[in-house]
Design a protein around this motif. Structure first.
Motif, PDB file in Angstrom:
ATOM      1  N   VAL A 162       0.851  -1.192   0.000  1.00 32.29           N
ATOM      2  CA  VAL A 162       0.000   0.000   0.000  1.00 32.29           C
ATOM      3  C   VAL A 162       0.886   1.241   0.000  1.00 32.29           C
ATOM      4  CG1 VAL A 162      -1.782   1.287   1.245  1.00 32.29           C
ATOM      5  CG2 VAL A 162      -1.824  -1.224   1.253  1.00 32.29           C
ATOM      6  N   TYR A 163       0.722   2.075  -1.028  1.00 27.80           N
ATOM      7  CA  TYR A 163       1.483   3.318  -1.146  1.00 27.80           C
ATOM      8  C   TYR A 163       0.517   4.494  -1.030  1.00 27.80           C
ATOM      9  CZ  TYR A 163       4.921   0.089  -3.083  1.00 27.80           C
ATOM     10  OH  TYR A 163       5.769  -0.965  -3.272  1.00 27.80           O
ATOM     11  N   THR A 164       0.826   5.439  -0.157  1.00 26.53           N
ATOM     12  CA  THR A 164      -0.057   6.591   0.036  1.00 26.53           C
ATOM     13  C   THR A 164       0.708   7.881  -0.238  1.00 26.53           C
ATOM     14  OG1 THR A 164       0.469   6.807   2.403  1.00 26.53           O
ATOM     15  CG2 THR A 164      -1.362   5.358   1.809  1.00 26.53           C
ATOM     16  N   ARG A 165      -0.047   8.865  -0.665  1.00 22.37           N
ATOM     17  CA  ARG A 165       0.509  10.201  -0.902  1.00 22.37           C
ATOM     18  C   ARG A 165      -0.434  11.231  -0.299  1.00 22.37           C
ATOM     19  NH1 ARG A 165       0.491   7.503  -5.733  1.00 22.37           N
ATOM     20  NH2 ARG A 165       2.527   6.811  -6.527  1.00 22.37           N
ATOM     21  N   LYS A 166       0.144  12.249   0.309  1.00 22.58           N
ATOM     22  CA  LYS A 166      -0.681  13.342   0.803  1.00 22.58           C
ATOM     23  C   LYS A 166       0.078  14.653   0.653  1.00 22.58           C
ATOM     24  CE  LYS A 166       0.531  12.672   5.709  1.00 22.58           C
ATOM     25  NZ  LYS A 166      -0.041  12.434   7.050  1.00 22.58           N
TER      26      LYS A 166
ATOM     27  N   ASN B  88       5.142  10.888   0.893  1.00 25.93           N
ATOM     28  CA  ASN B  88       4.827   9.495   0.562  1.00 25.93           C
ATOM     29  C   ASN B  88       5.053   8.601   1.773  1.00 25.93           C
ATOM     30  OD1 ASN B  88       4.404  10.026  -2.283  1.00 25.93           O
ATOM     31  ND2 ASN B  88       6.622  10.244  -2.467  1.00 25.93           N
TER      32      ASN B  88
ATOM     33  N   ILE C 117      -3.175   4.509   6.169  1.00 18.43           N
ATOM     34  CA  ILE C 117      -3.828   5.361   5.160  1.00 18.43           C
ATOM     35  C   ILE C 117      -4.367   6.660   5.742  1.00 18.43           C
ATOM     36  CG2 ILE C 117      -4.369   3.455   3.647  1.00 18.43           C
ATOM     37  CD1 ILE C 117      -7.092   4.859   5.848  1.00 18.43           C
TER      38      ILE C 117
ATOM     39  N   ALA D  38      -4.409  10.300   3.927  1.00 20.50           N
ATOM     40  CA  ALA D  38      -3.897  10.160   2.561  1.00 20.50           C
ATOM     41  C   ALA D  38      -4.823  10.823   1.549  1.00 20.50           C
ATOM     42  CB  ALA D  38      -3.729   8.686   2.216  1.00 20.50           C
TER      43      ALA D  38
ATOM     44  N   GLU E 266      -4.088  10.210  -1.863  1.00 21.05           N
ATOM     45  CA  GLU E 266      -4.091   9.181  -2.900  1.00 21.05           C
ATOM     46  C   GLU E 266      -3.581   7.875  -2.298  1.00 21.05           C
ATOM     47  OE1 GLU E 266      -1.975  10.221  -6.454  1.00 21.05           O
ATOM     48  OE2 GLU E 266      -2.481  12.339  -6.261  1.00 21.05           O
ATOM     49  N   ILE E 267      -4.218   6.778  -2.710  1.00 18.02           N
ATOM     50  CA  ILE E 267      -3.793   5.456  -2.239  1.00 18.02           C
ATOM     51  C   ILE E 267      -3.656   4.547  -3.453  1.00 18.02           C
ATOM     52  CG2 ILE E 267      -4.324   3.473  -0.761  1.00 18.02           C
ATOM     53  CD1 ILE E 267      -6.126   5.326   0.874  1.00 18.02           C
TER      54      ILE E 267
END
Length: 388
Positions: free
Chosen positions: A73-77, A109, A130, A133, A135-136
């Motif tokens: 699981v990769y998250t961006r905020k 990230n 998450i 976040a 984007e996931i």
């Protein structure tokens, strides 16, 4: 004739010399005549396929079953970094005008793991993976990637449910975490430090761990299988490849694994996940009281002796307890005829009940025992998710 005598003399000299050398060797190097045993090893036969699949020689079969359902699981905020507060000061602005720099934004990230729980694409992970976040994205074991949407979160148990729209997704099989015993072999699968899917092994070190300060509702499986940053939300499986827990946290002084990891048992995770999918949130019972453990000093001051229970320290106005007639100072000793050992056990029992359930509560009030009926309400959702 003379040649024959010469050969005889040479033969006797050589024989005498060999005998003399033998005597010297025997005197000074006796170990040269000791017999040495041949070196042999006890070698086990090559393991059969049946032994491998039963987990006696290898856990590869269990990993083959479970690993395809574990995702990265990769998250961006987007994080906004505000300007220095001095630029908001009226006196400062009077001298320097409106030349304050604009707030800066940067992309942050983070990574974690998750477990696909059915062929509809629902993924179980930790809430802290998450949290916040924008984007996931998830990466499957077979190399496919997809954007994931948040179905719902539960900060109080640190669980979250995601959804991906991908066909033919592998799903994990749920095991029985209640049947776990200390010493059982377990495997942790996840994405530590973002290096890619990794499997570590260990045993169950303890069950029912609580009061760790990790979440509101705690009933952790403790394991010495290596769990590191990025493993959060990944699978803890048994040797049959069945999911028995969601890897959640480590206890570490250095930030790395030190043999003390914690996983949410699948029995708890399954109930929370089902409610999130069906209702969008977990539905927990609520009594509307503030309780504390009945310590020895409190029991002595109330004249209760060795009675166990939970002391009501406060009552929520218009809550279920207030409507049922409970009061501060009451000691709850039994619920539905089951003894209460302390405030945490009471909270867990109440939370496990569906809103609207009628609960019999036995209390001690001024030395007298009373039984009241309480209609359980729905536990309010936390206003702010717990920061991690």
């Amino acid at each position: 004739m003379q040649l024959r005598k010469l050969l005889s003399f040479a033969t006797e000299a050589i024989t005498a010399g060999l005998a003399f050398a033998f005597v010297l060797l025997l005197l000074f190097k006796p170990e040269a005549f000791e017999s040495r045993p041949s070196v042999e090893f006890i070698e086990a036969p090559s393991p059969t396929r049946q032994a491998i699949e039963s987990g006696l020689a290898s856990y590869a079969h269990a990993v083959d079953i479970a690993a395809p359902a574990v995702v990265n699981v990769y998250t961006r905020k987007v994080v906004t970094q505000r300007a220095n507060p001095l630029f908001e000061d009226p006196l400062f602005r009077r001298f320097f005008g409106d030349r304050a720099p604009a707030p800066q934004q940067r992309l942050e990230n983070s990574l974690g793991s998750g477990v696909i729980v059915n062929d509809q694409g629902f993924i179980l992970t930790n809430n802290h993976v998450i949290q916040g976040a924008d984007e996931i994205e998830v990466a499957l074991h077979d190399g496919r990637t997809a954007a994931a949407a948040i179905v719902g979160t539960d900060p109080e148990s640190d669980l979250a449910v995601l959804k991906v729209n991908i066909s033919n997704v592998p799903a994990i099989t749920f095991g029985q975490s209640e049947a776990l015993r200390v010493g059982d072999v377990v495997l942790a699968i996840g994405n530590p430090f973002g290096v890619g899917q990794t499997v570590t092994s260990g045993i169950v070190s303890a069950t029912g761990r609580s009061q760790l300060g990790l979440s509101t509702f705690e009933n952790f499986i403790q394991t010495d299988a290596a769990i590191n940053p990025g493993n959060s939300g990944g699978a803890l499986i048994n040797t049959a490849g069945q999911l028995i827990g969601i890897n959640t946290a480590i206890f570490s002084r250095s930030g790395g694994s030190q043999g003390i990891g914690f996983a949410i048992p699948v029995s708890l995770a399954k109930g929370v996940m089902k409610q999130i999918i069906e209702h969008g949130r977990p539905l927990r019972g609520w009594l509307g009281v503030e309780v504390q453990d009945l310590s020895d000093s409190l029991a002595e001051s109330f004249g209760l002796g060795d009675i166990q229970g939970a002391l009501i320290a406060g009552i929520q106005p218009d809550g279920p307890a207030a409507e049922a007639g409970l009061q501060p100072g009451d000691v709850i000793v039994r619920v539905n005829n089951e003894p209460v050992s302390g405030s945490r056990s009471l909270m867990n029992v109440i939370a496990s009940l569906a809103p609207g359930t009628v609960l019999e509560v036995e209390i001690l009030r001024q030395g007298q025992t009373q039984t009241l009926e309480v209609v359980i309400g729905e536990r309010p959702q936390p206003l702010l998710e717990q920061a991690r």
